[in-house]
Write a protein that holds these residues in place. Structure first.
Motif, PDB file in Angstrom:
ATOM      1  N   UNK A   1     119.348  93.160  75.518  1.00 38.06           N
ATOM      2  CA  UNK A   1     118.914  91.846  75.457  1.00 38.06           C
ATOM      3  C   UNK A   1     118.550  91.619  73.912  1.00 38.06           C
ATOM      4  N   UNK A   2     118.257  93.135  72.850  1.00 38.44           N
ATOM      5  CA  UNK A   2     118.497  92.519  71.740  1.00 38.44           C
ATOM      6  C   UNK A   2     119.930  92.043  70.838  1.00 38.44           C
TER       7      UNK A   2
ATOM      8  N   UNK B   1     111.809  84.781  74.937  1.00 39.02           N
ATOM      9  CA  UNK B   1     112.424  84.647  74.194  1.00 39.02           C
ATOM     10  C   UNK B   1     113.514  85.555  72.631  1.00 39.02           C
ATOM     11  N   UNK B   2     112.980  84.370  72.071  1.00 35.90           N
ATOM     12  CA  UNK B   2     113.095  83.844  70.741  1.00 35.90           C
ATOM     13  C   UNK B   2     111.952  83.657  70.263  1.00 35.90           C
ATOM     14  N   UNK B   3     112.214  82.993  68.562  1.00 34.97           N
ATOM     15  CA  UNK B   3     110.450  82.628  68.177  1.00 34.97           C
ATOM     16  C   UNK B   3     111.660  81.981  66.587  1.00 34.97           C
ATOM     17  N   UNK B   4     111.518  80.522  66.731  1.00 30.95           N
ATOM     18  CA  UNK B   4     111.436  79.732  65.894  1.00 30.95           C
ATOM     19  C   UNK B   4     110.575  79.862  64.432  1.00 30.95           C
ATOM     20  N   UNK B   5     111.050  80.744  63.648  1.00 28.90           N
ATOM     21  CA  UNK B   5     110.248  80.485  62.442  1.00 28.90           C
ATOM     22  C   UNK B   5     110.312  79.929  61.603  1.00 28.90           C
TER      23      UNK B   5
ATOM     24  N   UNK C   1     108.308  87.571  71.336  1.00 31.12           N
ATOM     25  CA  UNK C   1     107.810  88.290  71.551  1.00 31.12           C
ATOM     26  C   UNK C   1     108.080  89.312  72.533  1.00 31.12           C
ATOM     27  N   UNK C   2     108.997  89.296  73.372  1.00 25.15           N
ATOM     28  CA  UNK C   2     109.546  90.170  74.540  1.00 25.15           C
ATOM     29  C   UNK C   2     109.824  91.228  73.563  1.00 25.15           C
ATOM     30  N   UNK C   3     109.936  91.011  72.573  1.00 23.87           N
ATOM     31  CA  UNK C   3     110.185  92.741  71.800  1.00 23.87           C
ATOM     32  C   UNK C   3     110.013  93.556  71.667  1.00 23.87           C
TER      33      UNK C   3
END
Lengths: 282, 282
Positions: free
Chosen positions: B78-79, B247-251, B266-268
């Motif tokens: 996943x990472x 799954x992912x964050x658009x920063x 935040x899944x991680x």
């Protein structure tokens, strides 16, 4: 590594990577196995897949040789699937005002999507499909199921242009049944030019939407290699698209008797090859 | 039947039927094998699946005992998936006018849908999901990929009411970022009451759409067991939905420098369980 363990790993890898070539040299290294043992394993896997009607393996010989899983479906499984679907759609109160058939629920069910996807993969797999294309909204699940088995991307034509799609090509087309002018739009970024495209949709009445998609593809200098629909209607008999493959055919909807009749689609007709090849853009 | 052949057949059957119980008695009959041999086969299959991070098998003992495949994904896979995705989205010219990020293409790719679907299945699988729900259009592929691994139906909320959906429940909601009033509509037939629902969507900015879906579900007396989004934005930090998994964050999206930054979602995060359980309807 034990042989049975190796067989599980290879089976898993093949099944989850349809149409992707897996190098024999890599397999041999990873599993510390002789290529001759691998060949034997692959022979067994192919035999089982073919026996169960789930597809086959395609092996390429030579130093850069590899193997890939070609998914499919047996005629027997496909017939029993569509007959069961027909029974299910004919029972229950599915006739909506206006004589429409409610089938949104079945188009969201993984067992149905899986079989329909394998039917399209079986029928169109050998035509080097680059992209599966559909139009929003109800065709999307089918397109996703099909593109998974063909290992290609799905491209979704929109009814209107969206800011999140970037620049787009829009066309107007005439819906076949309603004779209304409609618009469809596809992002410029969605597809490279000269792609080989399989069109998938949930429903075909006169074929106006499919014809619109074929016209839209000309703007992308791309070629239609096939049209697959889940349900076609018996009427009108002459469609605006000359070649297409249907999973099932809706031969009768009686709004007052709330009666529905569903037949096998032309996927099952003997000369089905005519529905795939030939000049589909005529 | 040779043992290796039996192992291929069982592996295939399990992998293509996630979350469905396969009876040991049936397997024993079909393969003319002793249950003890089957148990040994299943032990090997489970070992391989766990080792490769593809999930596990769950066995139920007793006369009516059976086995089912619980799909999953290793943290490592996943990472590496999300990091690769982040690199891909950060390169290429993906910043659209208005500061939108073009990601429609990746949401149509089977390799990406497969991994995101397994991430949601891994995270929400133990919560007895009955239905995966999304809103048209771009969330549909993700919802389909997820529902395939959970073996449940996908239900699609529409932006407008359609004749082919039958009677529907519509609600108005306020889009979180634009503060505009919007409508969403779900067919009465799409879902039984008292369903346990996993909401899946492609993008979450303020969370207004997810909040709208949660409100809509109250009309169906149904319960939200989780919200999974593919991409959340770092701003606004406080969302209208308190618990969700990304799954992912658009920063960062810089429209002028055409610069994008993407982080792990935040899944991680270590306390991810907080993003699943608890009172999501608050």
């Amino acid at each position: 590594m034990r042989r049975s363990e190796r067989i599980v790993r290879i089976t898993e890898e093949l099944l989850t990577h349809p149409y992707q070539i897996i190098s024999l040299t890599d397999l041999a290294k990873r599993f510390e196995a002789a290529k001759s043992s691998l060949s034997e394993d692959l022979g067994i896997i192919r035999e089982v897949l073919e026996m169960e009607g789930k597809g086959t393996l395609e092996t390429q010989a030579g130093a850069f040789g590899g193997v890939r899983f070609i998914p499919g479906i047996s005629n027997e499984e496909a017939v029993s699937f569509v007959k069961g679907l027909g029974r299910e759609l004919a029972t229950g109160d599915r006739v909506l005002p206006g004589g429409y058939l409610y089938m949104t629920d079945v188009l969201g069910r993984p067992d149905i999507l899986d079989r329909a996807g394998r039917m399209f993969a079986e029928r169109f797999g050998k035509h080097q499909v680059d992209v599966v294309m559909t139009v929003e909204t109800k065709g999307i699940p089918l397109a996703i199921a099909t593109s998974r088995y063909l290992h290609v991307s799905t491209v979704v034509v929109r009814r209107d242009q969206r800011v999140t799609e970037g620049s787009a090509v829009s066309i107007n087309y005439v819906s076949g049944s309603g004779r209304r002018i409609q618009t469809m739009s596809l992002s410029r970024r969605s597809m490279p030019e000269h792609s080989r495209v399989l069109i998938v949709d949930d429903f075909m009445k006169a074929g106006g939407t499919a014809k619109g998609m074929i016209e839209l593809l000309q703007e992308f200098r791309s070629e239609v290699v096939g049209v697959g629909v889940f349900m076609e209607t018996a009427e009108p008999e002459t469609k605006l698209v000359s070649n297409y493959v249907s999973v099932a055919r809706l031969s009768k909807v009686d709004e007052f008797a709330r009666n529905v009749e569903i037949e096998l689609g032309n996927y099952f007709s003997k000369n089905y090859e005519n529905n795939v090849l030939g000049n589909i853009q005529q």
